[in-house]
Design a protein around this motif. Sequence first.
Motif, PDB file in Angstrom:
ATOM      1  N   GLY A  81      -1.227   3.322  -5.777  1.00 22.36           N
ATOM      2  CA  GLY A  81      -0.529   4.546  -6.034  1.00 22.36           C
ATOM      3  C   GLY A  81      -0.172   5.232  -4.848  1.00 22.36           C
ATOM      4  O   GLY A  81       0.009   6.528  -4.656  1.00 22.36           O
ATOM      5  N   MET A  82      -0.132   4.509  -3.629  1.00 20.18           N
ATOM      6  CA  MET A  82       0.161   5.114  -2.536  1.00 20.18           C
ATOM      7  C   MET A  82       1.360   4.147  -1.897  1.00 20.18           C
ATOM      8  O   MET A  82       1.643   3.076  -2.120  1.00 20.18           O
ATOM      9  N   SER A  83       2.110   5.011  -1.220  1.00 24.88           N
ATOM     10  CA  SER A  83       3.249   4.309  -0.365  1.00 24.88           C
ATOM     11  C   SER A  83       2.657   3.412   0.576  1.00 24.88           C
ATOM     12  O   SER A  83       1.624   3.718   1.175  1.00 24.88           O
ATOM     13  N   LEU A  84       3.479   2.390   1.273  1.00 26.49           N
ATOM     14  CA  LEU A  84       3.035   1.597   2.257  1.00 26.49           C
ATOM     15  C   LEU A  84       2.553   2.579   3.508  1.00 26.49           C
ATOM     16  O   LEU A  84       1.607   2.318   4.054  1.00 26.49           O
ATOM     17  N   SER A  85       3.319   3.455   3.758  1.00 27.73           N
ATOM     18  CA  SER A  85       3.404   4.456   4.979  1.00 27.73           C
ATOM     19  C   SER A  85       1.888   5.225   4.779  1.00 27.73           C
ATOM     20  O   SER A  85       1.220   5.495   5.622  1.00 27.73           O
ATOM     21  N   GLU A  86       1.715   5.712   3.523  1.00 28.13           N
ATOM     22  CA  GLU A  86       0.615   6.534   3.225  1.00 28.13           C
ATOM     23  C   GLU A  86      -0.697   5.623   3.478  1.00 28.13           C
ATOM     24  O   GLU A  86      -1.797   5.985   4.011  1.00 28.13           O
TER      25      GLU A  86
END
Length: 229
Positions: free
Chosen positions: A69-74
């Motif tokens: 549920g997180m972006s790669l950057s997050e």
Amino acid sequence: MLRMAAGVKFTEVYDGNDDLARFTRIRVTQGSVAALKAFDARESAQGARFHYASSQTVALTVLLRAATGMSLSEYLTARLWQPMGAEADATWVRTRDGTEAGSGNFNAGLRDYGRLGILLANDGALDGKQIVPKDYLLEATDWHRQPDAFKPGIATPFFGYGYQFWTFPGEKRKFALLGVYGQSIFIDPGLKLVMVITAAAKNASVGKESFARERGALWRGVVAKYGSW
């Protein structure tokens, strides 16, 4: 996919007419999942051989977002970048569908690339805290732990391939992060030695010019100064 061994037919020669160019066009106009689905022809069994394809890293990017549920950057910021003490933010260029490029276009500063290399050279630990699981990192970067098809001299004429890491031949574990146009991080964990290169070559494939030979000679010379190759 961590080993670039999905078995999907995919050409990547950076001439503007290869599958990478087609993949990118579809991704920009229709989204990442549509681009991945467009390449469904298999040329080998899954896991049977190494075949570099940026599309496989994009698949990992999409998979990570779906799973966490997180972006790669997050995910990177919370799990790696901040814990290792980076001094600047680092993000990927995003595509129109909001997914990070994944296979490239990562923005970071030289010193933070050095911090990443030092963390990897210390088997994922910093100041007594294990940031990257040690067992995973050893498996990812030691060619002895990979199937024969991914060992140095077999995966490619020189390098082997682990989990998104290039592995060097020789009994002592050495590995690298190699980017297109020559950007690279070389790591010798035995010597705790790291070399970061941010210079850019003229060609995407650095073997077409003296860049690769010069870079390799510099690294071998630095290693030989402090230990042995």
